[in-house]
Design a protein around this motif. Structure first.
Motif, short mmCIF file in Angstrom:
data_model
loop_
_atom_site.label_atom_id
_atom_site.label_comp_id
_atom_site.label_asym_id
_atom_site.label_seq_id
_atom_site.Cartn_x
_atom_site.Cartn_y
_atom_site.Cartn_z
N ASP A 113 -53.04 38.12 14.01
CA ASP A 113 -52.28 38.79 14.76
C ASP A 113 -52.36 39.57 14.72
O ASP A 113 -52.41 41.10 15.96
CB ASP A 113 -51.19 37.58 15.38
N PHE A 114 -51.02 39.71 13.83
CA PHE A 114 -50.62 41.86 13.37
C PHE A 114 -51.05 42.59 12.96
O PHE A 114 -51.84 43.73 13.45
CB PHE A 114 -49.32 41.43 11.87
N ALA A 115 -52.40 42.12 12.66
CA ALA A 115 -54.07 42.64 11.85
C ALA A 115 -54.31 43.36 14.03
O ALA A 115 -55.28 44.39 13.15
CB ALA A 115 -54.20 42.08 11.08
N LEU A 116 -54.54 42.37 14.24
CA LEU A 116 -55.48 42.30 15.87
C LEU A 116 -54.55 43.57 16.62
O LEU A 116 -55.45 44.28 16.62
CB LEU A 116 -55.60 40.92 16.09
N TYR A 117 -53.11 43.28 16.65
CA TYR A 117 -52.16 44.51 17.55
C TYR A 117 -52.38 45.91 16.44
O TYR A 117 -52.50 46.94 17.41
CB TYR A 117 -51.11 44.10 17.10
N MET A 138 -43.80 43.98 9.57
CA MET A 138 -44.67 42.60 10.97
C MET A 138 -43.03 41.71 10.69
O MET A 138 -43.03 41.32 11.62
CB MET A 138 -45.85 41.59 9.57
N LYS A 139 -42.59 41.48 9.40
CA LYS A 139 -41.38 40.58 9.43
C LYS A 139 -40.68 41.31 10.98
O LYS A 139 -39.65 41.46 11.49
CB LYS A 139 -40.38 40.49 8.55
N GLN A 140 -40.73 42.55 10.34
CA GLN A 140 -39.28 43.62 11.23
C GLN A 140 -39.84 43.66 12.86
O GLN A 140 -38.49 43.63 13.24
CB GLN A 140 -39.38 44.87 10.73
N ALA A 141 -41.16 43.89 13.20
CA ALA A 141 -41.71 43.58 14.48
C ALA A 141 -40.98 42.02 14.99
O ALA A 141 -40.75 42.37 16.30
CB ALA A 141 -42.94 44.18 14.62
N ARG A 146 -38.13 39.19 18.64
CA ARG A 146 -37.18 37.61 19.03
C ARG A 146 -35.75 37.57 19.03
O ARG A 146 -35.68 37.33 19.94
CB ARG A 146 -37.07 36.87 16.72
N GLU A 147 -35.32 39.23 19.17
CA GLU A 147 -34.19 39.35 19.35
C GLU A 147 -34.03 39.32 20.33
O GLU A 147 -33.01 39.27 21.25
CB GLU A 147 -33.28 40.50 18.28
N LEU A 148 -34.54 40.60 20.87
CA LEU A 148 -35.10 40.64 22.32
C LEU A 148 -35.05 39.68 23.33
O LEU A 148 -34.59 39.60 24.45
CB LEU A 148 -36.06 41.95 22.69
N ARG A 149 -36.04 38.41 22.75
CA ARG A 149 -36.31 37.35 23.52
C ARG A 149 -35.35 36.51 23.43
O ARG A 149 -35.50 35.91 25.10
CB ARG A 149 -37.66 36.47 23.23
#
Length: 168
Positions: A113-117, A138-141, A146-149
């Motif tokens: 999914d990250f590669a798709l992004y 990817m982990k940072q994104a 997650r923090e925003l949600r």
């Protein structure tokens, strides 16, 4: 094996303009066209919305999987005759490999999914393979999302107004 996620580019506009019946017809035609490629060791299906998944068995090289992805993209991107119309959608895809990029379906999906992004952001209409060097990015994104949600934004952020004026 490799896990690939394919996402249609421009499908929302077709759904909005022509309606969900035409959109659903198009989605079925995408699956039919992808499965008609009849590639040995490949399972292809819809996972939701306008996203599709391919499981490609075997220890294919990155070049071979990029070639596979490009062939699926080329095939799906050809026009579709639907109700006296010819509809077209683009396709972008992202791939990850078991076990070098993940050992669970969730890890593989997350990386594909990250590669798709990346494909949709930087190389729309192309196949992008997850690069293990992107793990930290990817982990940072994911952490930011997650923090925003999960955050309590009403309690953690507030708005201040600062008047601006010009002395005359």
């Amino acid at each position: 094996f490799w896990m690939g996620i394919f996402d249609l580019d421009g499908f929302k506009a077709i759904n909005d303009v022509y309606g969900h019946v035409v959109g659903d017809t198009l989605l079925c035609a995408v699956v039919e066209r992808a499965t008609a490629l009849n590639m040995p060791g490949v399972s292809f299906g819809r996972i939701g919305g306008d996203e599709f998944i391919a499981i490609v068995e075997g220890d294919l090289s990155e070049e071979e999987i990029e070639s596979f992805g490009a062939e699926v993209i080329r095939s799906i991107s050809l026009p579709y005759p639907v109700d006296m119309m010819e509809l077209s959608v683009g396709v972008s895809s992202g791939f990850s490999q078991f076990p070098s990029m993940g050992i669970s379906s969730a890890q593989l999906y997350e990386k594909a999914d990250f590669a798709l992004y990346k494909a949709k952001t930087l190389r729309r209409g192309r196949c992008v393979l997850f690069n293990t060097n992107e793990d930290e990015e990817m982990k940072q994104a994911i952490a930011i999302e997650r923090e925003l949600r999960e955050g309590e934004l009403e309690n953690e952020m507030f708005l201040l107004f600062q008047p601006q004026f010009s002395p005359k």
